[in-house]
Design an enzyme around this catalytic site. Structure first.
Site, mmCIF file in Angstrom:
data_model
loop_
_atom_site.group_PDB
_atom_site.id
_atom_site.type_symbol
_atom_site.label_atom_id
_atom_site.label_comp_id
_atom_site.label_asym_id
_atom_site.label_seq_id
_atom_site.Cartn_x
_atom_site.Cartn_y
_atom_site.Cartn_z
ATOM 1 N N ARG A 1 0.813 -1.219 0.000
ATOM 2 C CA ARG A 1 0.000 0.000 0.000
ATOM 3 C C ARG A 1 0.846 1.267 0.000
ATOM 4 O O ARG A 1 0.390 2.322 -0.418
ATOM 5 C CB ARG A 1 -0.967 -0.028 1.188
ATOM 6 C CG ARG A 1 -2.060 -1.070 0.993
ATOM 7 C CD ARG A 1 -2.893 -1.216 2.243
ATOM 8 N NE ARG A 1 -2.625 -2.456 2.940
ATOM 9 C CZ ARG A 1 -2.899 -2.656 4.224
ATOM 10 N NH1 ARG A 1 -3.411 -1.695 4.944
ATOM 11 N NH2 ARG A 1 -2.646 -3.813 4.782
ATOM 12 N N GLU B 1 0.998 -6.750 13.129
ATOM 13 C CA GLU B 1 -0.147 -6.994 14.006
ATOM 14 C C GLU B 1 -0.707 -8.396 13.799
ATOM 15 O O GLU B 1 -1.269 -8.974 14.717
ATOM 16 C CB GLU B 1 -1.230 -5.932 13.701
ATOM 17 C CG GLU B 1 -2.251 -5.796 14.795
ATOM 18 C CD GLU B 1 -3.370 -4.823 14.450
ATOM 19 O OE1 GLU B 1 -3.321 -4.197 13.374
ATOM 20 O OE2 GLU B 1 -4.301 -4.710 15.247
HETATM 21 O O1 LIG Z 1 3.088 -1.393 11.768
HETATM 22 P P1 LIG Z 1 2.937 -2.824 11.355
HETATM 23 O O2 LIG Z 1 2.432 -3.694 12.456
HETATM 24 O O3 LIG Z 1 4.175 -3.355 10.739
HETATM 25 O O4 LIG Z 1 1.781 -2.890 10.266
HETATM 26 C C1 LIG Z 1 1.683 -1.998 9.202
HETATM 27 C C2 LIG Z 1 1.857 -2.678 7.888
HETATM 28 O O5 LIG Z 1 0.811 -3.641 7.698
HETATM 29 C C3 LIG Z 1 0.156 -3.386 6.454
HETATM 30 O O6 LIG Z 1 0.740 -4.051 5.405
HETATM 31 P P2 LIG Z 1 0.579 -5.619 5.172
HETATM 32 O O7 LIG Z 1 1.743 -6.312 5.823
HETATM 33 O O8 LIG Z 1 -0.778 -6.038 5.601
HETATM 34 O O9 LIG Z 1 0.786 -5.763 3.615
HETATM 35 P P3 LIG Z 1 0.061 -5.139 2.327
HETATM 36 O O10 LIG Z 1 0.449 -3.680 2.252
HETATM 37 O O11 LIG Z 1 0.689 -5.949 1.258
HETATM 38 O O12 LIG Z 1 -1.423 -5.320 2.457
HETATM 39 C C4 LIG Z 1 0.337 -1.896 6.233
HETATM 40 O O13 LIG Z 1 0.180 -1.542 4.880
HETATM 41 C C5 LIG Z 1 1.732 -1.677 6.752
HETATM 42 O O14 LIG Z 1 2.712 -1.965 5.774
HETATM 43 N N1 LIG Z 2 -5.362 -2.825 11.749
HETATM 44 C C1 LIG Z 2 -4.823 -2.718 10.550
HETATM 45 N N2 LIG Z 2 -5.540 -2.233 9.512
HETATM 46 C C2 LIG Z 2 -4.989 -2.124 8.274
HETATM 47 N N3 LIG Z 2 -3.741 -2.494 8.003
HETATM 48 C C3 LIG Z 2 -2.988 -2.992 9.003
HETATM 49 N N4 LIG Z 2 -1.726 -3.427 9.038
HETATM 50 C C4 LIG Z 2 -1.458 -3.825 10.296
HETATM 51 N N5 LIG Z 2 -2.500 -3.657 11.093
HETATM 52 C C5 LIG Z 2 -3.486 -3.124 10.301
#
Ligand SMILES: O=P(O)(O)OC[C@H]1O[C@H](OP(=O)(O)OP(=O)(O)O)[C@H](O)[C@@H]1O
Ligand SMILES: Nc1ncnc2[nH]cnc12
Length: 181
Positions: A63, A100
């Site tokens: 993202r 998370e």
């Molecule tokens: O602060 P954190 O606990 O590390 O979480 C935040 C991360 O989690 C989500 O990505 P995700 O790993 O879900 O991957 P995506 O962007 O491919 O959906 C979000 O876009 C951040 O990159």
């Molecule tokens: N609660 C949350 N919502 C969307 N993206 C996330 N990445 C990690 N935690 C998330």
């Protein structure tokens, strides 16, 4: 365009129990669906960094790529991709981290950054901070510095932004959600 936090927050949808029970997923797709709101987000970030000493934009898979591309284009800076494991074809540096809802690895191409580079690191959201901290570690391993880590959303109850600040990483976010908001 003037930044309106209320509009931005109203376009971030809470989805309970995704991807696992107990997690409130903050869905940014309604925000991306609104050209006006996206312009507000992009404009505020561009305004913040247009006169900064940032030399590179670092964008986090997946993202963060969306914001990263806009900022790299507007600020006319090189874009460096931090990708989930196994996606980058050449030699990489790799860092393990926890989020998370799971464990993951982040990679960057070796030599993508070097001594003296000042990186603006972008993602959509800070939860535990694991992802940003992994990217920051890769940046440091290449001898470069994080100028600032910027995201649309902070989830302060999960402690990530605090952890990043404690690690001397400057943090900027456009809005925050408390746990039961
Ligand atoms: O602060 P954190 O606990 O590390 O979480 C935040 C991360 O989690 C989500 O990505 P995700 O790993 O879900 O991957 P995506 O962007 O491919 O959906 C979000 O876009 C951040 O990159
Ligand atoms: N609660 C949350 N919502 C969307 N993206 C996330 N990445 C990690 N935690 C998330």
């Amino acid at each position: 365009m003037i930044f309106d936090e209320y509009t931005i927050k109203s376009l971030i949808r809470p989805v309970p129990d995704f991807p696992k029970p107990g997690i409130v997923f903050r869905d940014i797709t309604p925000l991306y669906h609104s050209p006006r709101a996206m312009r507000m987000v992009a404009d505020s970030l561009i305004q913040r960094y247009v006169e900064s000493p940032v030399t590179h934009i670092g964008a986090i898979d997946a993202r963060g790529f969306l914001l990263g591309a806009v900022l790299a284009y507007e600020l006319n800076k090189p874009l460096v991709l931090f990708r989930k494991v196994g996606k980058l074809p050449a030699e990489t540096l790799c860092e393990a981290y926890e989020t998370e809802y799971g464990e993951a690895h982040l990679e960057v191409h070796k030599g993508a950054l070097g001594e003296g580079d000042q990186v603006l690191l972008l993602d959509d959201l800070i939860a535990t901070g694991g992802t940003f901290l992994a990217a920051a570690s890769l940046i440091k391993q290449m001898g470069a510095e994080v100028y600032e880590a910027a995201a649309i959303i902070d989830l302060p109850d999960l402690g990530g932004s605090r952890k990043m600040q404690d690690a001397d990483i400057p943090v900027f976010t456009l809005c925050a959600f408390e746990e039961n908001e």
